[in-house]
Design a protein around this motif. Structure first.
Motif, PDB file in Angstrom:
ATOM      1  N   ILE A 162       1.193  -0.930  -0.081  1.00  0.00           N
ATOM      2  CA  ILE A 162       0.065   0.213  -0.255  1.00  0.00           C
ATOM      3  C   ILE A 162       0.605   1.245   0.376  1.00  0.00           C
ATOM      4  CG2 ILE A 162      -1.680   0.594   1.223  1.00  0.00           C
ATOM      5  CD1 ILE A 162      -2.447  -1.627   0.331  1.00  0.00           C
ATOM      6  N   PHE A 171      -1.133   8.657   5.786  1.00  0.00           N
ATOM      7  CA  PHE A 171       0.248   6.752   5.717  1.00  0.00           C
ATOM      8  C   PHE A 171      -0.387   6.417   6.882  1.00  0.00           C
ATOM      9  CE2 PHE A 171       3.846   6.009   8.692  1.00  0.00           C
ATOM     10  CZ  PHE A 171       4.300   5.430   8.056  1.00  0.00           C
ATOM     11  N   ALA A 174      -3.204   4.146   6.751  1.00  0.00           N
ATOM     12  CA  ALA A 174      -2.722   2.702   5.500  1.00  0.00           C
ATOM     13  C   ALA A 174      -2.133   1.186   6.553  1.00  0.00           C
ATOM     14  CB  ALA A 174      -1.974   3.361   5.251  1.00  0.00           C
ATOM     15  N   GLN A 175      -2.201   1.768   7.744  1.00  0.00           N
ATOM     16  CA  GLN A 175      -1.624   1.579   8.746  1.00  0.00           C
ATOM     17  C   GLN A 175      -2.247  -0.143   9.672  1.00  0.00           C
ATOM     18  OE1 GLN A 175       2.659   1.847  10.951  1.00  0.00           O
ATOM     19  NE2 GLN A 175       1.435   4.205  10.001  1.00  0.00           N
ATOM     20  N   VAL A 183       3.581  -0.843   3.786  1.00  0.00           N
ATOM     21  CA  VAL A 183       3.230   0.449   3.150  1.00  0.00           C
ATOM     22  C   VAL A 183       4.625   1.495   2.665  1.00  0.00           C
ATOM     23  CG1 VAL A 183       2.606   2.816   4.007  1.00  0.00           C
ATOM     24  CG2 VAL A 183       1.595   0.651   5.555  1.00  0.00           C
ATOM     25  N   GLN A 185       5.903   4.823   1.221  1.00  0.00           N
ATOM     26  CA  GLN A 185       5.480   5.655   1.279  1.00  0.00           C
ATOM     27  C   GLN A 185       6.424   7.094   0.514  1.00  0.00           C
ATOM     28  OE1 GLN A 185       5.902   7.958   5.465  1.00  0.00           O
ATOM     29  NE2 GLN A 185       7.207   6.242   6.228  1.00  0.00           N
TER      30      GLN A 185
END
Length: 286
Positions: A162, A171, A174-175, A183, A185
């Motif tokens: 992701i 961010f 997403a977790q 994830v 970045q």
């Protein structure tokens, strides 16, 4: 171009001044912020111009890059209230937060939302724009892959990679449905979407109001429907605010910003600026 239209056009634009992170020399000298800003004759803001229609780049009539958007219009209104010139320090979003914390800028305006963690290292204005009226915190995928999922639970079980913008609310979100190690970045939203478009990642967590204008640039991508893929159903992260460095000397600047925000909400300017910026962002993608 008539005078009124020209004035409106120009109010959206601020000359590009270098995409850099200010790493030295904070503005925080202990002097009252409004007094200092008026003495210097400029209000320095930090923003990440990859977030249409809040802040983004366009080419002006001379083919030079300019930063425009509804956040920039609000910042200009605050500068006008102070009687000073608006200056912009553009960086990625993480750089905006760093510059606010260091006091290298007077304020950060870049689609910020309040969180407990951010509240420990910076101050915030009143909220001025709600994501709930514009879009939601959602997920983008390539269209073919998106057809394989009917829920966030299915995405979580698929162990996908992701993408999310570094340092952003997205961010953090997403977790919630994938492991932190899954994830990836990206410094800016457009770079993340380009990676998604190329298949380097499987999905991207986005604020849909800012991602939607980019669908013309990336027609292979789609935003998953809010009914099943809203990452913030309780609207915890739905209201944008301006960020300021810590310190009592900034109380006067926050007071001016709150005054402008309140007046701009009451007279309809906030909504008008957003609609105009949205039209500009859509036209720039044609």
């Amino acid at each position: 171009m008539n005078t009124k239209v020209k004035k409106l056009f120009l109010s959206f634009f601020v000359l590009f001044g270098g995409f850099v992170l200010v790493a030295c020399g904070g503005k925080n000298s202990g002097q009252d912020a409004v007094e200092r800003i008026q003495e210097e004759g400029e209000l320095m803001i930090g923003t990440s111009p990859d977030y249409p229609p809040m802040e983004f780049y366009v080419l002006d009539e001379n083919r030079e890059r300019q930063i425009v958007g509804s956040d920039i219009a609000l910042a200009q209104a605050i500068a006008d209230e102070l009687g000073v010139e608006l200056k912009i320090t553009p960086t990625d979003f993480n750089g905006v937060m760093a510059n606010v914390q260091s006091g290298s800028v007077d304020m950060g305006i870049s689609g910020f939302t309040w969180t407990e963690a951010r509240d420990e290292v910076m101050q915030f204005s009143e909220g001025y724009l709600q994501e709930t009226t514009l879009g939601y915190q959602g997920v983008m995928m390539q269209e073919d892959l998106a057809q394989e999922f009917d829920s966030l639970e299915e995405i979580a079980e698929a162990d996908l990679t992701i993408g999310a913008q570094v340092g952003s609310i997205q961010f953090e979100l997403a977790q919630l449905f994938t492991e932190p190690t899954d994830v990836k970045q990206y410094g800016t939203l457009d770079v993340g979407l380009a990676a998604l478009n190329e298949g380097d990642i499987d999905a991207m967590v986005v604020s849909t109001s800012s991602a939607a204008p980019m669908l013309d640039t990336f027609p292979n991508l789609t935003i998953l429907p809010q009914e099943d893929f809203d990452l913030d159903p309780d609207k915890k992260y739905s209201t944008n605010a301006i960020a300021f460095p810590l310190g009592e000397e900034y109380e006067s600047l926050i007071e001016v910003a709150n005054q402008v925000i309140q007046e701009s909400k009451e007279n309809g300017d906030i909504e008008k600026w957003h609609e105009e910026a949205l039209a500009i962002s859509e036209k720039s993608n044609e």
